[in-house]
Design a protein around this motif. Structure first.
Motif, PDB file in Angstrom:
ATOM      1  N   GLN A 446      33.336  39.676  20.373  1.00 36.93           N
ATOM      2  CA  GLN A 446      34.401  39.413  19.278  1.00 36.93           C
ATOM      3  C   GLN A 446      33.645  39.219  17.854  1.00 36.93           C
ATOM      4  N   VAL A 447      34.169  40.108  16.922  1.00 39.62           N
ATOM      5  CA  VAL A 447      33.447  39.860  15.687  1.00 39.62           C
ATOM      6  C   VAL A 447      34.510  39.471  14.657  1.00 39.62           C
ATOM      7  N   ILE A 448      33.985  38.919  13.462  1.00 34.20           N
ATOM      8  CA  ILE A 448      34.581  38.819  12.266  1.00 34.20           C
ATOM      9  C   ILE A 448      33.642  39.909  11.003  1.00 34.20           C
ATOM     10  N   LEU A 449      34.149  40.781  10.582  1.00 30.87           N
ATOM     11  CA  LEU A 449      33.189  41.413   9.450  1.00 30.87           C
ATOM     12  C   LEU A 449      33.733  41.045   8.236  1.00 30.87           C
ATOM     13  N   SER A 450      32.622  40.796   7.205  1.00 31.64           N
ATOM     14  CA  SER A 450      33.002  40.564   5.761  1.00 31.64           C
ATOM     15  C   SER A 450      32.663  41.899   5.087  1.00 31.64           C
ATOM     16  N   ILE A 451      33.490  42.539   4.536  1.00 33.74           N
ATOM     17  CA  ILE A 451      33.348  43.828   3.782  1.00 33.74           C
ATOM     18  C   ILE A 451      33.406  43.856   2.314  1.00 33.74           C
ATOM     19  N   SER A 452      32.298  44.436   1.719  1.00 34.74           N
ATOM     20  CA  SER A 452      32.253  44.609   0.456  1.00 34.74           C
ATOM     21  C   SER A 452      32.057  45.942   0.066  1.00 34.74           C
ATOM     22  N   ASN A 453      32.870  46.478  -0.855  1.00 32.47           N
ATOM     23  CA  ASN A 453      32.670  47.952  -1.375  1.00 32.47           C
ATOM     24  C   ASN A 453      32.549  48.758  -0.105  1.00 32.47           C
ATOM     25  N   GLY A 454      33.237  48.524   0.832  1.00 32.38           N
ATOM     26  CA  GLY A 454      33.403  49.617   1.959  1.00 32.38           C
ATOM     27  C   GLY A 454      32.211  49.366   2.912  1.00 32.38           C
ATOM     28  N   GLU A 455      31.332  48.172   2.886  1.00 34.08           N
ATOM     29  CA  GLU A 455      30.386  48.192   3.525  1.00 34.08           C
ATOM     30  C   GLU A 455      30.475  46.869   4.054  1.00 34.08           C
ATOM     31  N   VAL A 456      29.806  46.799   5.511  1.00 37.01           N
ATOM     32  CA  VAL A 456      29.672  45.105   6.052  1.00 37.01           C
ATOM     33  C   VAL A 456      28.688  44.576   5.504  1.00 37.01           C
ATOM     34  N   GLU A 457      28.827  43.461   5.014  1.00 34.81           N
ATOM     35  CA  GLU A 457      27.546  42.397   4.409  1.00 34.81           C
ATOM     36  C   GLU A 457      27.333  41.309   5.483  1.00 34.81           C
ATOM     37  N   SER A 458      28.402  41.246   6.160  1.00 33.36           N
ATOM     38  CA  SER A 458      27.999  39.837   7.146  1.00 33.36           C
ATOM     39  C   SER A 458      28.912  40.046   8.357  1.00 33.36           C
ATOM     40  N   VAL A 459      28.138  39.550   9.661  1.00 29.30           N
ATOM     41  CA  VAL A 459      29.003  39.764  11.025  1.00 29.30           C
ATOM     42  C   VAL A 459      28.917  38.395  11.582  1.00 29.30           C
ATOM     43  N   GLU A 460      30.204  37.817  12.136  1.00 30.10           N
ATOM     44  CA  GLU A 460      30.128  36.630  12.855  1.00 30.10           C
ATOM     45  C   GLU A 460      30.582  37.161  14.194  1.00 30.10           C
ATOM     46  N   ALA A 461      29.706  37.010  15.249  1.00 30.98           N
ATOM     47  CA  ALA A 461      29.845  37.385  16.560  1.00 30.98           C
ATOM     48  C   ALA A 461      30.106  36.295  17.426  1.00 30.98           C
ATOM     49  N   ASN A 462      30.926  36.579  18.448  1.00 28.03           N
ATOM     50  CA  ASN A 462      30.709  35.723  19.628  1.00 28.03           C
ATOM     51  C   ASN A 462      30.913  36.342  20.924  1.00 28.03           C
ATOM     52  N   SER A 463      30.179  36.258  21.833  1.00 30.24           N
ATOM     53  CA  SER A 463      29.981  37.001  23.144  1.00 30.24           C
ATOM     54  C   SER A 463      31.262  36.590  23.942  1.00 30.24           C
ATOM     55  N   THR A 464      31.913  37.541  24.735  1.00 29.68           N
ATOM     56  CA  THR A 464      32.900  37.280  25.728  1.00 29.68           C
ATOM     57  C   THR A 464      32.514  37.300  27.048  1.00 29.68           C
ATOM     58  N   PRO A 465      32.757  35.887  27.723  1.00 28.52           N
ATOM     59  CA  PRO A 465      32.337  35.860  29.083  1.00 28.52           C
ATOM     60  C   PRO A 465      33.346  36.183  29.863  1.00 28.52           C
ATOM     61  N   GLY A 466      32.619  36.646  31.222  1.00 32.37           N
ATOM     62  CA  GLY A 466      33.434  37.496  31.889  1.00 32.37           C
ATOM     63  C   GLY A 466      32.469  37.496  33.203  1.00 32.37           C
ATOM     64  N   GLU A 467      33.239  38.269  34.460  1.00 35.97           N
ATOM     65  CA  GLU A 467      32.634  38.166  35.803  1.00 35.97           C
ATOM     66  C   GLU A 467      32.935  39.557  36.476  1.00 35.97           C
ATOM     67  N   ASP A 468      31.943  39.744  37.284  1.00 38.79           N
ATOM     68  CA  ASP A 468      32.324  41.450  38.069  1.00 38.79           C
ATOM     69  C   ASP A 468      31.345  40.970  39.292  1.00 38.79           C
ATOM     70  N   GLU A 469      31.750  41.850  40.234  1.00 40.28           N
ATOM     71  CA  GLU A 469      31.013  42.047  41.400  1.00 40.28           C
ATOM     72  C   GLU A 469      31.028  43.220  42.243  1.00 40.28           C
ATOM     73  N   GLY A 470      30.070  43.666  42.995  1.00 42.43           N
ATOM     74  CA  GLY A 470      30.102  44.919  43.642  1.00 42.43           C
ATOM     75  C   GLY A 470      28.654  45.170  44.136  1.00 42.43           C
ATOM     76  N   TYR A 471      28.680  46.574  44.838  1.00 41.24           N
ATOM     77  CA  TYR A 471      27.403  46.991  45.510  1.00 41.24           C
ATOM     78  C   TYR A 471      26.456  47.536  44.404  1.00 41.24           C
ATOM     79  N   ILE A 472      25.221  47.112  44.332  1.00 40.50           N
ATOM     80  CA  ILE A 472      24.153  47.804  43.339  1.00 40.50           C
ATOM     81  C   ILE A 472      24.007  49.447  43.658  1.00 40.50           C
ATOM     82  N   GLN A 473      24.320  50.177  42.633  1.00 41.53           N
ATOM     83  CA  GLN A 473      24.018  51.576  42.942  1.00 41.53           C
ATOM     84  C   GLN A 473      22.930  52.170  41.961  1.00 41.53           C
TER      85      GLN A 473
END
Length: 537
Positions: A446-473
Motif C-alpha cells: 500500500q503506497v502514498i505517492l507525492s507527485i510534483s510536476n507529474g513525477e513521483v518525488e516520494s513514496v510512503e509504503a506499507n507491506s500488506t500481511p497475508g497467508e497462503d498454503e499449498g503444495y510446492i510446484q
C-alpha cells in the motif's frame, strides 16, 4: 481567526512541501496536522475544505473538537447559498446599521447579513441572543438543525404531528420539530440519535460534526462549489457558444415530464417539446417519444420556442486523452484539452458529470491546468472525466514495477483503475516506517505517492500481511529466489522469498536449499514476499 481562501491554499502547499521531506510523519496523508485518515470525520473535513465551505487555522490545524460559536456557524452554513459578491454587498448595506452595533469581523458580518436576508435568524435574535456574557454564544445542535433546514428550503406543513424515537424527544422545542424531521428524512440527522438514543438539542456543536452536516447537506442541495469573492461582473470568458435557434444541439436527456423533455447541453438544462412531425431515431432505428430515457446521448435540431424538429439518439462515445490547457467553472463549465495527438479540443461539461481524480471519485474543481485527463465524450460534450494530478498525492496498491529500464511503478487506485507513475531520480522511499532502496518496494504494498510536476518525488509504503498454503510446484534459487505453490483454490501462485525468511521443516530451522517439490507449505506473506515457511511432512 479564520484564514481566507488564498491563505488556506498557501498553508496547504507548505504542509505538502514539509511532508515531502518527512513523508512518514503521523499526518502524512492529511491536509491538517491534527486530523488524519483514521479520524471518523476526515472525509467530511477534506470535502468541505475543498468545497470552500469551511477553513482551517493559520497554524495548519483544523481543530475538529473545538466548539463553534453562532456567528461562525452561520458563516459556514450560509456558504451553501454560494451567493455572488454583489448580492452579499447589498445584504450588508441592508443590515449594516444593526451589525455595526457589534464588534464583529467582516466575514461574520457577511454571514449574519446573509442569514438575516434569507430568514435563518431575525434581528431580534441578533440583538438579544447572539452574545452571552459579552461573548458570542456557542452554537447548539438545535441551532444548526434550524439553520441547515432553512437553508435547504424546508416547506413546513401546518398541523402535522412529528413523532421521534429519541429518548429525550420531549426536549426538542415544538417550533423546531419540523426541522428535525426534515433533516432526518434527508439523511443528515440519525433517526435513532446518539449512542444513548438521545437527540441532545442543547449539545454544543464541534467543528468535526459541523463538517459532517455541511457535507451531507451539500450532497442534497442543487448548488455549485463555493467560490468566495468571485464577482458576477467579471466572469471567466466562456468557451463555446449557446445553441443557435434552428441549429443542432448535442446533449444528454436528464428527464421527461408529460410532453416535455429536458436536455443538458453542457451549458444549461432546458425543456423542449417536439414538433408534430418530428423524427426520432435511436441508434439508426425509428422510435417514439416514449422510448426516450434519461441518460441517452442525443443530437437534435431545435427551432424557436425550444421546439425539436428532429432528435437522434447515438450510443457511440469517443475516448480521448490529453492535458488540460484551460478550464472554466462558471455557470457553463467547459474545458480546453491539448490532445495527445497534437490537436486542441473544447468540451462542454454537463451538470451531473462523473469525475475521478487519481482514481478517486472527486469534483470538477479538483482538476487543474496541466493535469492529464481521459475524457469519455459525445461530440463536444464530456460524459465522464478521469484525471491524473500534476501535483498532489495518490493512494493505492503497487501492481507492477520497472526500475531497471523505465524507472516507474504501476499503481491501482480506489476505483480499481491502474496508472503508470514516473519516478524521479532522486526519490525518497520509506517502507514500514524505514528508509529503503527503491527495489525494496513490492507488488501488493500500500503506497502514498507525492507527485510534483507529474513525477513521483516520494513514496510512503506499507507491506500488506497475508497467508497462503499449498503444495510446492517450483523452487527458483537466484538473486531474487521464488517459490511456486498450488493452493487449495487450484491457483498456481508465485511468491518471492525474502532473504530474511524463516524456514522451518518439522519445526527445525532450515534453509531454502532444504525445500523440496510437493512439500505442503504454510506461508506468511508481506505483500508478494514470503517471510515465513512452515512445512510438516
Amino acid at each position: 481567526m479564520f484564514i481566507n481562501k488564498n491563505y488556506h491554499k498557501t498553508t496547504i502547499l507548505l504542509i505538502i512541501l514539509l511532508l515531502a521531506f518527512n513523508s512518514m510523519g503521523v499526518y502524512g496523508e492529511s491536509m491538517f496536522t491534527d486530523i488524519n485518515k483514521n479520524h471518523w470525520a476526515y472525509d467530511y473535513v477534506e470535502k468541505v475544505v475543498n468545497l470552500g465551505l469551511m477553513d482551517g487555522y493559520d497554524d495548519a490545524t483544523f481543530r475538529p473538537n473545538e466548539e463553534v460559536n453562532i456567528a461562525d456557524a452561520l458563516v459556514y452554513v450560509t456558504r451553501l447559498f454560494n451567493l455572488p459578491k454583489e448580492e452579499v454587498e447589498k445584504m450588508r448595506q441592508e443590515h449594516d446599521e444593526l451589525l455595526d452595533k457589534f464588534q464583529l469581523s467582516e466575514e461574520r458580518k457577511d454571514g449574519l447579513a446573509i442569514a438575516l436576508s434569507k430568514g435563518l435568524v431575525t434581528e431580534i435574535f441578533v440583538e438579544n441572543n447572539l452574545f452571552t456574557q459579552g461573548k458570542i454564544r456557542t452554537a447548539t445542535k438545535m441551532d444548526l438543525t434550524n439553520y441547515i433546514a432553512k437553508t435547504m428550503g424546508i416547506e413546513e406543513e401546518e398541523g402535522e404531528v412529528y413523532v421521534f424515537l429519541f429518548k429525550d424527544a420531549d426536549s426538542i422545542p415544538k417550533r423546531s420539530r419540523p426541522y428535525v424531521s426534515f433533516l432526518i428524512d434527508k439523511g443528515i440527522l440519525e433517526a435513532k440519535g446518539d449512542g444513548e438514543g438521545k437527540f441532545n438539542p442543547g449539545q454544543p456543536i464541534i467543528r468535526s460534526v459541523l463538517a459532517k452536516m455541511l457535507s451531507l447537506s451539500y450532497d442534497k442541495m442543487d448548488i455549485n462549489p463555493v467560490t468566495p469573492g468571485v464577482s458576477i461582473e467579471d466572469p471567466v470568458e466562456p468557451m463555446g457558444k449557446e445553441p443557435v435557434l434552428g441549429d443542432q444541439i448535442t446533449g444528454i436527456i436528464t428527464s421527461k415530464v408529460d410532453k416535455y423533455i429536458f436536455i443538458d447541453n453542457g451549458q444549461k438544462v432546458d425543456s423542449y417539446t417536439f414538433e408534430k412531425d418530428a423524427s426520432i431515431t435511436i441508434d439508426g432505428n425509428d422510435a417514439a417519444i416514449k422510448e426516450l430515457e434519461p441518460g441517452m446521448n442525443i443530437k437534435a435540431i431545435v427551432s424557436e420556442d425550444n421546439i425539436l424538429k428532429s432528435l437522434v439518439v447515438d450510443s457511440g462515445k469517443d475516448i480521448v486523452s490529453g492535458t488540460i490547457n484551460k478550464i472554466s467553472l462558471e455557470a457553463s463549465p467547459s474545458m480546453v484539452v491539448d490532445l495527445d495527438g497534437g490537436n486542441m479540443r473544447t468540451f462542454h461539461i454537463p451538470k451531473d458529470i462523473k469525475v475521478w481524480v487519481n482514481g478517486k471519485e472527486s469534483y470538477l474543481f479538483s482538476l487543474r491546468e496541466g493535469d492529464k485527463v481521459k475524457i469519455e465524450a459525445f461530440d463536444d460534450l464530456a460524459l465522464s472525466i478521469s484525471g491524473e494530478s500534476k501535483n498532489g498525492k495518490v493512494i493505492g496498491i503497487i501492481k507492477g514495477r520497472n526500475f531497471d529500464e523505465e524507472n516507474m511503478i504501476i499503481v491501482e487506485r480506489g476505483n480499481k483503475t491502474t496508472y503508470e507513475y514516473q519516478l524521479k531520480e532522486e526519490l525518497l522511499v520509506y517502507r514500514n516506517s524505514s528508509g529503503v532502496a527503491i527495489k525494496k518496494l513490492r507488488p501488493g504494498d500500500q503506497v502514498i505517492l507525492s507527485i510534483s510536476n507529474g513525477e513521483v518525488e516520494s513514496v510512503e509504503a506499507n507491506s500488506t500481511p497475508g497467508e497462503d498454503e499449498g503444495y510446492i510446484q517450483e523452487i527458483l534459487i537466484s538473486k531474487e529466489p521464488k517459490l511456486s505453490i498450488l493452493n487449495d483454490r487450484g491457483e498456481l501462485v508465485v511468491y518471492y522469498i525474502s532473504p530474511e525468511a524463516l524456514i522451518k521443516i518439522d519445526r527445525e530451522v532450515k534453509s531454502i536449499y532444504d525445500l523440496r517439490l510437493d512439500y505442503f507449505a504454510k506461508l506468511k506473506l508481506e505483500s508478494d514476499e514470503i517471510v515465513n515457511i512452515q512445512i510438516e511432512r
